[in-house]
Design a protein around this motif. Structure first.
Motif, short mmCIF file in Angstrom:
data_model
loop_
_atom_site.label_atom_id
_atom_site.label_comp_id
_atom_site.label_asym_id
_atom_site.label_seq_id
_atom_site.Cartn_x
_atom_site.Cartn_y
_atom_site.Cartn_z
N GLY A 91 0.83 -1.19 0.00
CA GLY A 91 0.00 0.00 0.00
C GLY A 91 0.86 1.25 0.00
N VAL A 92 0.57 2.16 -0.93
CA VAL A 92 1.35 3.39 -1.07
C VAL A 92 0.40 4.57 -1.18
CG1 VAL A 92 2.97 4.66 -2.55
CG2 VAL A 92 3.26 2.19 -2.23
N LEU A 93 0.78 5.66 -0.54
CA LEU A 93 0.05 6.92 -0.64
C LEU A 93 1.04 7.99 -1.09
CD1 LEU A 93 -2.53 8.60 -0.13
CD2 LEU A 93 -1.62 9.03 2.17
N SER A 94 0.64 8.78 -2.07
CA SER A 94 1.47 9.87 -2.57
C SER A 94 0.62 11.13 -2.58
CB SER A 94 1.97 9.54 -3.98
OG SER A 94 2.70 10.62 -4.51
N LEU A 95 1.14 12.20 -1.97
CA LEU A 95 0.43 13.48 -1.91
C LEU A 95 1.18 14.53 -2.71
CD1 LEU A 95 -0.41 13.59 1.91
CD2 LEU A 95 -1.82 12.71 0.05
N ALA A 96 0.48 15.21 -3.63
CA ALA A 96 1.06 16.30 -4.40
C ALA A 96 0.83 17.59 -3.63
CB ALA A 96 0.42 16.37 -5.78
N LEU A 97 1.92 18.31 -3.35
CA LEU A 97 1.83 19.57 -2.63
C LEU A 97 1.78 20.72 -3.63
CD1 LEU A 97 4.48 18.76 0.14
CD2 LEU A 97 2.05 18.18 0.06
N PRO A 98 1.27 21.88 -3.24
CA PRO A 98 1.09 22.98 -4.18
C PRO A 98 2.38 23.48 -4.85
CG PRO A 98 -0.09 23.43 -2.15
CD PRO A 98 0.71 22.19 -1.93
N ASN A 99 3.52 23.28 -4.24
CA ASN A 99 4.78 23.79 -4.80
C ASN A 99 5.47 22.80 -5.74
OD1 ASN A 99 5.55 21.88 -3.00
ND2 ASN A 99 6.98 23.16 -1.87
N GLY A 100 4.78 21.73 -6.12
CA GLY A 100 5.35 20.76 -7.05
C GLY A 100 6.02 19.58 -6.38
#
Length: 171
Positions: A91-100
């Motif tokens: 299981g993997v979670l990846s979060l994109a932040l506003p600064n790239g």
């Protein structure tokens, strides 16, 4: 006496650190506050970030933070869920932040879905079994494009504090 004591403390601090300290990494672009820890304090690093010399060489592209299975994992900053699911059976979670930047968490059971907006500090996943550590741990990563960065660089640095020297009378 104080100078001698300070010099001795500096020597001891250098020798007490693990032999494989993480190498310096370029500072990631600033993240809009607040930035929070993925796990409650204190963080216990099981394995440091050890970037490979080339993109396909061996290395450790994140940090391993000791935590019990079932620990709640928090979004370190506000962003959008980039991926929530299985990668290579884990299981993997990846979060994109506003600064790239993107932060990654594994092995986890995501509590959020792809495309969902998350707030800084929001519980986004639960740690599961299946880590590559000798104890249960969270593998936490940070990417800028395809380049891996040290995720610990996102967190505020502790403020060093000098303590007063004890008085000769022991008080």
């Amino acid at each position: 006496m104080t100078t001698l004591l300070l010099g001795l403390l500096l020597v001891l601090a250098r020798t007490a650190l693990p032999a494989a300290l993480p190498t310096a990494s370029p500072a990631p672009p600033p993240v809009a506050p607040p930035v929070v820890r993925p796990l409650p304090a204190p963080l216990s690093v099981e394995r440091w970030w050890d970037p490979p010399p080339t993109p396909y060489a061996a290395g450790h592209r994140g940090v391993d933070l000791a935590a019990p299975v079932g620990a709640e994992l928090r979004a370190v900053a506000a962003g959008r869920v980039h991926h929530a699911g299985q990668v290579a059976g884990r299981g993997v979670l990846s979060l994109a932040l506003p600064n790239g930047l993107r932060t990654t968490y594994e092995p986890v059971r995501p509590l959020v879905a792809e495309g969902e907006e998350v707030a800084a500090g929001q519980v986004v996943a639960v740690l599961t079994e299946g880590s590559h550590c000798p104890v249960p741990c969270l593998h936490w990563g940070l990417l800028s494009g395809e380049a891996y960065l040290n995720p610990l660089a996102l967190l505020a640095r502790p403020t060093p504090r000098l303590l007063p020297e004890p008085r000769p009378d022991g008080v």
